[in-house]
Scaffold this motif. Structure first.
Motif, PDB file in Angstrom:
ATOM      1  N   PHE A   1      51.401  67.068  51.829  1.00 16.97           N
ATOM      2  CA  PHE A   1      52.410  66.061  51.509  1.00 16.97           C
ATOM      3  C   PHE A   1      52.542  65.080  52.673  1.00 16.97           C
ATOM      4  O   PHE A   1      52.552  65.490  53.831  1.00 16.97           O
ATOM      5  CB  PHE A   1      53.764  66.714  51.246  1.00 16.97           C
ATOM      6  CG  PHE A   1      53.734  67.799  50.207  1.00 16.97           C
ATOM      7  CD1 PHE A   1      53.892  67.502  48.864  1.00 16.97           C
ATOM      8  CD2 PHE A   1      53.540  69.123  50.571  1.00 16.97           C
ATOM      9  CE1 PHE A   1      53.865  68.499  47.904  1.00 16.97           C
ATOM     10  CE2 PHE A   1      53.512  70.138  49.625  1.00 16.97           C
ATOM     11  CZ  PHE A   1      53.677  69.817  48.287  1.00 16.97           C
ATOM     12  N   SER A   2      52.656  63.804  52.331  1.00 19.12           N
ATOM     13  CA  SER A   2      52.900  62.775  53.342  1.00 19.12           C
ATOM     14  C   SER A   2      54.240  62.124  53.046  1.00 19.12           C
ATOM     15  O   SER A   2      54.408  61.510  51.984  1.00 19.12           O
ATOM     16  CB  SER A   2      51.789  61.716  53.311  1.00 19.12           C
ATOM     17  OG  SER A   2      50.534  62.290  53.604  1.00 19.12           O
ATOM     18  N   ARG A   3      55.189  62.264  53.952  1.00 20.25           N
ATOM     19  CA  ARG A   3      56.507  61.687  53.726  1.00 20.25           C
ATOM     20  C   ARG A   3      56.525  60.237  54.177  1.00 20.25           C
ATOM     21  O   ARG A   3      56.198  59.916  55.315  1.00 20.25           O
ATOM     22  CB  ARG A   3      57.574  62.478  54.501  1.00 20.25           C
ATOM     23  CG  ARG A   3      58.998  62.166  54.050  1.00 20.25           C
ATOM     24  CD  ARG A   3      60.033  62.829  54.936  1.00 20.25           C
ATOM     25  NE  ARG A   3      60.155  62.125  56.209  1.00 20.25           N
ATOM     26  CZ  ARG A   3      60.287  62.726  57.388  1.00 20.25           C
ATOM     27  NH1 ARG A   3      60.276  64.030  57.463  1.00 20.25           N
ATOM     28  NH2 ARG A   3      60.405  62.016  58.481  1.00 20.25           N
ATOM     29  N   LEU A   4      56.932  59.354  53.267  1.00 17.21           N
ATOM     30  CA  LEU A   4      57.017  57.928  53.572  1.00 17.21           C
ATOM     31  C   LEU A   4      58.400  57.529  54.049  1.00 17.21           C
ATOM     32  O   LEU A   4      58.559  56.498  54.701  1.00 17.21           O
ATOM     33  CB  LEU A   4      56.647  57.100  52.332  1.00 17.21           C
ATOM     34  CG  LEU A   4      55.274  57.372  51.721  1.00 17.21           C
ATOM     35  CD1 LEU A   4      55.035  56.432  50.545  1.00 17.21           C
ATOM     36  CD2 LEU A   4      54.174  57.225  52.761  1.00 17.21           C
ATOM     37  N   GLY A   5      59.390  58.301  53.715  1.00 20.93           N
ATOM     38  CA  GLY A   5      60.761  57.985  54.115  1.00 20.93           C
ATOM     39  C   GLY A   5      61.723  58.914  53.422  1.00 20.93           C
ATOM     40  O   GLY A   5      61.360  59.657  52.502  1.00 20.93           O
ATOM     41  N   GLY A   6      62.972  58.871  53.857  1.00 22.23           N
ATOM     42  CA  GLY A   6      63.994  59.712  53.255  1.00 22.23           C
ATOM     43  C   GLY A   6      65.360  59.319  53.757  1.00 22.23           C
ATOM     44  O   GLY A   6      65.508  58.370  54.539  1.00 22.23           O
ATOM     45  N   THR A   7      66.367  60.041  53.329  1.00 19.96           N
ATOM     46  CA  THR A   7      67.716  59.729  53.762  1.00 19.96           C
ATOM     47  C   THR A   7      67.939  60.217  55.193  1.00 19.96           C
ATOM     48  O   THR A   7      67.498  61.307  55.554  1.00 19.96           O
ATOM     49  CB  THR A   7      68.764  60.344  52.824  1.00 19.96           C
ATOM     50  OG1 THR A   7      70.064  60.023  53.299  1.00 19.96           O
ATOM     51  CG2 THR A   7      68.627  61.850  52.746  1.00 19.96           C
ATOM     52  N   ILE A   8      68.610  59.412  55.980  1.00 19.88           N
ATOM     53  CA  ILE A   8      68.895  59.778  57.362  1.00 19.88           C
ATOM     54  C   ILE A   8      70.263  60.434  57.496  1.00 19.88           C
ATOM     55  O   ILE A   8      70.649  60.841  58.585  1.00 19.88           O
ATOM     56  CB  ILE A   8      68.808  58.551  58.290  1.00 19.88           C
ATOM     57  CG1 ILE A   8      69.861  57.501  57.907  1.00 19.88           C
ATOM     58  CG2 ILE A   8      67.415  57.959  58.263  1.00 19.88           C
ATOM     59  CD1 ILE A   8      69.946  56.339  58.880  1.00 19.88           C
ATOM     60  N   ASP A   9      71.006  60.524  56.384  1.00 16.56           N
ATOM     61  CA  ASP A   9      72.312  61.197  56.405  1.00 16.56           C
ATOM     62  C   ASP A   9      72.538  61.907  55.075  1.00 16.56           C
ATOM     63  O   ASP A   9      71.818  62.830  54.754  1.00 16.56           O
ATOM     64  CB  ASP A   9      73.449  60.224  56.767  1.00 16.56           C
ATOM     65  CG  ASP A   9      73.341  58.883  56.057  1.00 16.56           C
ATOM     66  OD1 ASP A   9      73.196  58.884  54.814  1.00 16.56           O
ATOM     67  OD2 ASP A   9      73.393  57.839  56.722  1.00 16.56           O
ATOM     68  N   ASP A  10      73.531  61.479  54.316  1.00 17.14           N
ATOM     69  CA  ASP A  10      73.825  62.136  53.040  1.00 17.14           C
ATOM     70  C   ASP A  10      72.701  61.904  52.031  1.00 17.14           C
ATOM     71  O   ASP A  10      72.121  60.814  51.959  1.00 17.14           O
ATOM     72  CB  ASP A  10      75.125  61.582  52.440  1.00 17.14           C
ATOM     73  CG  ASP A  10      76.354  62.029  53.203  1.00 17.14           C
ATOM     74  OD1 ASP A  10      76.205  62.797  54.158  1.00 17.14           O
ATOM     75  OD2 ASP A  10      77.465  61.604  52.840  1.00 17.14           O
ATOM     76  N   ALA A  11      72.419  62.927  51.225  1.00 18.42           N
ATOM     77  CA  ALA A  11      71.558  62.750  50.062  1.00 18.42           C
ATOM     78  C   ALA A  11      72.372  62.089  48.949  1.00 18.42           C
ATOM     79  O   ALA A  11      73.604  62.174  48.943  1.00 18.42           O
ATOM     80  CB  ALA A  11      71.029  64.098  49.594  1.00 18.42           C
ATOM     81  N   PRO A  12      71.715  61.421  47.991  1.00 18.75           N
ATOM     82  CA  PRO A  12      72.463  60.751  46.916  1.00 18.75           C
ATOM     83  C   PRO A  12      73.366  61.692  46.127  1.00 18.75           C
ATOM     84  O   PRO A  12      74.500  61.342  45.806  1.00 18.75           O
ATOM     85  CB  PRO A  12      71.357  60.176  46.027  1.00 18.75           C
ATOM     86  CG  PRO A  12      70.187  60.036  46.926  1.00 18.75           C
ATOM     87  CD  PRO A  12      70.276  61.171  47.899  1.00 18.75           C
ATOM     88  N   GLY A  13      72.863  62.888  45.821  1.00 14.90           N
ATOM     89  CA  GLY A  13      73.695  63.827  45.075  1.00 14.90           C
ATOM     90  C   GLY A  13      74.947  64.222  45.830  1.00 14.90           C
ATOM     91  O   GLY A  13      76.024  64.359  45.249  1.00 14.90           O
ATOM     92  N   GLU A  14      74.807  64.378  47.151  1.00 13.57           N
ATOM     93  CA  GLU A  14      75.965  64.673  47.980  1.00 13.57           C
ATOM     94  C   GLU A  14      76.955  63.516  47.954  1.00 13.57           C
ATOM     95  O   GLU A  14      78.178  63.717  47.893  1.00 13.57           O
ATOM     96  CB  GLU A  14      75.508  64.938  49.418  1.00 13.57           C
ATOM     97  CG  GLU A  14      76.607  65.357  50.366  1.00 13.57           C
ATOM     98  CD  GLU A  14      76.104  65.607  51.773  1.00 13.57           C
ATOM     99  OE1 GLU A  14      76.925  65.929  52.642  1.00 13.57           O
ATOM    100  OE2 GLU A  14      74.883  65.472  52.005  1.00 13.57           O
ATOM    101  N   ALA A  15      76.430  62.289  47.988  1.00 15.47           N
ATOM    102  CA  ALA A  15      77.295  61.108  47.935  1.00 15.47           C
ATOM    103  C   ALA A  15      78.020  61.023  46.593  1.00 15.47           C
ATOM    104  O   ALA A  15      79.204  60.665  46.535  1.00 15.47           O
ATOM    105  CB  ALA A  15      76.467  59.845  48.177  1.00 15.47           C
TER     106      ALA A  15
END
Length: 365
Positions: free
Chosen positions: A158-172
């Protein structure tokens, strides 16, 4: 390995206790023979979120029941299982440990192999379980605990291109529902309210859209909603149902806008590799949001990329995805021994920098 394989999968990384049986005959499409999920919403309802200790106890009490129900549904006995696959992380450590210990007991008692599975890999490989999507494809994993773009090149590549740096959307979404007095889980409640609201009334920020790259942030968006809510309460002395609906609509529109733009950027990077049959797959509980799905489908249509999303039951946490991820790994000749450890953190792309910083014990991915 090209022989027929039947895998029993266990999942207990958060607040869903699950067991499933998946079979694949040679190169034919995999088949879900049984999938059992016992949720814990009632146990955590009074606390406004998942309590790790309560979750761990519930997993320990329910895992054997889930296994028995999955075997009954599949029509198989334990002696017909070729290997045990189990979520070994990341997740709430008490729950993960419950699943790992149960799997070790089953594997030892039956004398069959044990396969530890990264929970995120389970989500990332679900499109191969449901639609036999060919590698490489772009995966948007968007859930209560995770949000990242992954180019999935193989069962363990897997190659990660990016992600959340804090809360995940579901958490928000969950926190937004809590702030507005809506029910949990927050995703469905916020979506239902947003459908009755005016998304133009509140213009919430679109975090990190002014910066290059595919990283995301949702914590500030939640804070902006809190301030808007407090301003209304100060002015009116409370919130009306329409106020709640408008706040939800504005919040959801902002999340959709961020995910859509970041997806365009991730697709641009993915397409530079000239995949023969480009695919964007989305999984995780937030993938059930109809507004998000519709916008992502529009983005894909504009770039001539196929869009796919598993059925809702396989978007949220389940053991069928764990069984299949274990099957892929086992078919490649990999398995674990009794030293398999439960891991609270376990990044899929070990070469990518940590999204949330690092500590003495390593990256907090």
């Amino acid at each position: 390995m090209t022989q027929d394989l039947t895998i029993l999968g266990l999942e207990s990384s958060c607040d869903d206790t699950a067991a499933a049986v998946v079979r694949q005959s040679g190169d034919n499409a995999p088949e879900i023979l049984a999938s059992i999920v016992h949720g814990q919403a009632d146990l955590h309802a009074a606390f406004g979120g998942v309590v790790p200790e309560i979750a761990a106890r519930a997993h320990a009490e329910k895992l054997d029941i889930c296994v028995e129900e999955a075997l009954t549904e599949s029509g198989l006995s334990l002696n017909q299982i070729d290997a045990i696959a189990v979520t070994a992380g990341p997740g709430l450590i008490g729950g993960v440990l419950s699943g790992v210990m149960c799997a070790k007991g089953l594997a030892t008692g039956l004398g069959i192999p044990l396969v530890g599975v990264n929970h995120l890999a389970g989500h990332a490989l679900t499109p191969r379980l449901t639609d036999q999507v060919a590698f490489p494809y772009l995966m948007l994993l968007v859930s209560g605990g995770h949000c990242q773009f992954l180019i999935t090149r193989g069962p363990q590549e897997f190659s990660r291109l990016g992600g959340t740096i804090d809360d995940a959307p579901g958490e928000a979404f969950d926190k937004t529902a809590r702030l507005l007095g809506l029910s949990q889980p927050g995703g469905p409640a916020v979506q239902a309210a947003a459908e009755k609201g005016d998304a133009k009334r509140f213009r919430f920020p679109r975090p990190l859209l002014d910066r290059p790259g595919c990283d995301m942030s949702f914590s500030g968006l939640k804070t902006a909603l809190l301030r808007a809510r407090d301003a209304i309460i100060t002015e009116k002395g409370g919130l009306t149902e329409q106020d709640r609906a408008d706040l939800c609509a504005g919040f959801q529109e902002a999340v959709v806008a961020v995910l859509a733009e970041k997806t365009r950027r991730a697709l641009a990077i993915y397409l530079e590799g000239r995949p023969l049959a480009p695919v964007l797959a989305v999984a995780g509980g937030v993938a059930a949001n109809t507004a998000i799905r519709a916008e992502l489908e529009t983005v894909c249509a504009g770039l001539e990329v196929k869009f796919t999303a598993p059925p809702l039951a396989l978007c949220t946490d389940n053991a069928a995805m764990i069984a299949y991820a274990g099957l892929e790994r086992f078919r490649a000749g990999d398995s674990d021994d009794m030293t398999l450890m439960a891991r609270p953190r376990w990044p899929l792309d070990k070469t990518a920098p940590a999204l949330l910083g690092g500590g003495k014990k390593g990256a907090k991915a």
